[in-house]
Design a protein around this motif. Structure first.
Motif, PDB file in Angstrom:
ATOM      1  N   ARG A   1       0.837  -1.213   0.000  1.00 17.35           N
ATOM      2  CA  ARG A   1       0.000   0.000   0.000  1.00 17.35           C
ATOM      3  C   ARG A   1       0.868   1.258   0.000  1.00 17.35           C
ATOM      4  NH1 ARG A   1      -3.490  -3.154   3.038  1.00 17.35           N
ATOM      5  NH2 ARG A   1      -2.536  -2.567   5.017  1.00 17.35           N
ATOM      6  N   ALA A   2       1.932   1.263   0.780  1.00 19.19           N
ATOM      7  CA  ALA A   2       2.830   2.419   0.831  1.00 19.19           C
ATOM      8  C   ALA A   2       3.504   2.635  -0.521  1.00 19.19           C
ATOM      9  CB  ALA A   2       3.880   2.227   1.928  1.00 19.19           C
ATOM     10  N   GLN A   3       3.921   1.550  -1.166  1.00 21.64           N
ATOM     11  CA  GLN A   3       4.547   1.678  -2.491  1.00 21.64           C
ATOM     12  C   GLN A   3       3.550   2.221  -3.507  1.00 21.64           C
ATOM     13  OE1 GLN A   3       5.988  -2.302  -3.136  1.00 21.64           O
ATOM     14  NE2 GLN A   3       7.902  -1.929  -2.035  1.00 21.64           N
ATOM     15  N   LEU A   4       2.313   1.746  -3.442  1.00 23.59           N
ATOM     16  CA  LEU A   4       1.295   2.228  -4.382  1.00 23.59           C
ATOM     17  C   LEU A   4       0.971   3.698  -4.121  1.00 23.59           C
ATOM     18  CD1 LEU A   4      -1.019  -0.890  -4.552  1.00 23.59           C
ATOM     19  CD2 LEU A   4       0.517  -0.045  -6.330  1.00 23.59           C
ATOM     20  N   ALA A   5       0.965   4.100  -2.867  1.00 23.65           N
ATOM     21  CA  ALA A   5       0.740   5.523  -2.556  1.00 23.65           C
ATOM     22  C   ALA A   5       1.865   6.368  -3.140  1.00 23.65           C
ATOM     23  CB  ALA A   5       0.632   5.720  -1.048  1.00 23.65           C
ATOM     24  N   ARG A   6       3.103   5.866  -3.117  1.00 24.15           N
ATOM     25  CA  ARG A   6       4.226   6.596  -3.721  1.00 24.15           C
ATOM     26  C   ARG A   6       4.036   6.714  -5.233  1.00 24.15           C
ATOM     27  NH1 ARG A   6       7.070   3.963   0.291  1.00 24.15           N
ATOM     28  NH2 ARG A   6       7.794   2.282  -1.037  1.00 24.15           N
TER      29      ARG A   6
ATOM     30  N   LEU B   1      -5.048   8.558 -11.679  1.00 20.46           N
ATOM     31  CA  LEU B   1      -5.196   7.103 -11.756  1.00 20.46           C
ATOM     32  C   LEU B   1      -4.754   6.550 -13.107  1.00 20.46           C
ATOM     33  CD1 LEU B   1      -6.074   4.511 -10.345  1.00 20.46           C
ATOM     34  CD2 LEU B   1      -8.383   4.917 -11.221  1.00 20.46           C
ATOM     35  N   THR B   2      -5.111   7.210 -14.189  1.00 21.86           N
ATOM     36  CA  THR B   2      -4.748   6.720 -15.515  1.00 21.86           C
ATOM     37  C   THR B   2      -3.235   6.635 -15.675  1.00 21.86           C
ATOM     38  OG1 THR B   2      -6.782   7.576 -16.484  1.00 21.86           O
ATOM     39  CG2 THR B   2      -4.969   7.116 -18.000  1.00 21.86           C
ATOM     40  N   ARG B   3      -2.526   7.701 -15.316  1.00 24.50           N
ATOM     41  CA  ARG B   3      -1.060   7.694 -15.434  1.00 24.50           C
ATOM     42  C   ARG B   3      -0.433   6.661 -14.503  1.00 24.50           C
ATOM     43  NH1 ARG B   3      -1.330  13.609 -15.603  1.00 24.50           N
ATOM     44  NH2 ARG B   3      -0.600  13.581 -13.448  1.00 24.50           N
ATOM     45  N   SER B   4      -0.981   6.536 -13.309  1.00 26.50           N
ATOM     46  CA  SER B   4      -0.453   5.567 -12.346  1.00 26.50           C
ATOM     47  C   SER B   4      -0.649   4.140 -12.843  1.00 26.50           C
ATOM     48  CB  SER B   4      -1.135   5.749 -10.986  1.00 26.50           C
ATOM     49  OG  SER B   4      -0.853   7.033 -10.457  1.00 26.50           O
ATOM     50  N   LEU B   5      -1.802   3.852 -13.403  1.00 24.22           N
ATOM     51  CA  LEU B   5      -2.064   2.510 -13.930  1.00 24.22           C
ATOM     52  C   LEU B   5      -1.185   2.214 -15.145  1.00 24.22           C
ATOM     53  CD1 LEU B   5      -5.950   2.314 -13.591  1.00 24.22           C
ATOM     54  CD2 LEU B   5      -4.237   1.056 -12.249  1.00 24.22           C
TER      55      LEU B   5
ATOM     56  N   CYS C   1       2.175   1.279 -13.787  1.00 26.54           N
ATOM     57  CA  CYS C   1       2.142  -0.079 -13.227  1.00 26.54           C
ATOM     58  C   CYS C   1       2.049  -1.134 -14.333  1.00 26.54           C
ATOM     59  CB  CYS C   1       0.971  -0.229 -12.256  1.00 26.54           C
ATOM     60  SG  CYS C   1       1.192   0.710 -10.728  1.00 26.54           S
ATOM     61  N   GLU C   2       1.243  -0.869 -15.357  1.00 23.99           N
ATOM     62  CA  GLU C   2       1.129  -1.806 -16.468  1.00 23.99           C
ATOM     63  C   GLU C   2       2.487  -2.030 -17.122  1.00 23.99           C
ATOM     64  OE1 GLU C   2      -2.067  -2.243 -19.886  1.00 23.99           O
ATOM     65  OE2 GLU C   2      -0.620  -0.664 -20.411  1.00 23.99           O
TER      66      GLU C   2
END
Length: 68
Positions: A7-12, A21-25, A28-29
């Motif tokens: 969760r902490a890594q995803l928050a970073r 969200l779009t850029r973050s996904l 991650c993709e």
């Protein structure tokens, strides 16, 4: 990695992408695709099997993320 660490890594990741969200996904993709490609030694067909998607999807994602 514990759930709290993840969760902490995803928050970073979200912080780095201004909580978009779009850029973050997309980020991650790309990371997940790179990992799967490494595991499959660059074989896109095997990568598709690992990820449960079509080889065409892998091809399109490789091009989208400029991984070729």
């Amino acid at each position: 990695t514990s759930p709290a660490e993840l969760r902490a890594q995803l928050a970073r990741v979200l912080d780095e992408h201004d909580w978009n969200l779009t850029r973050s996904l997309e980020y991650c993709e790309r990371l997940l695709l790179e990992s799967a490609l490494r595991r499959a030694d660059g074989n896109q067909t095997q990568t598709a099997k690992l990820l449960g998607i079509t080889a065409r999807s892998v091809y399109n994602k490789v091009r989208k993320h400029n991984l070729h």
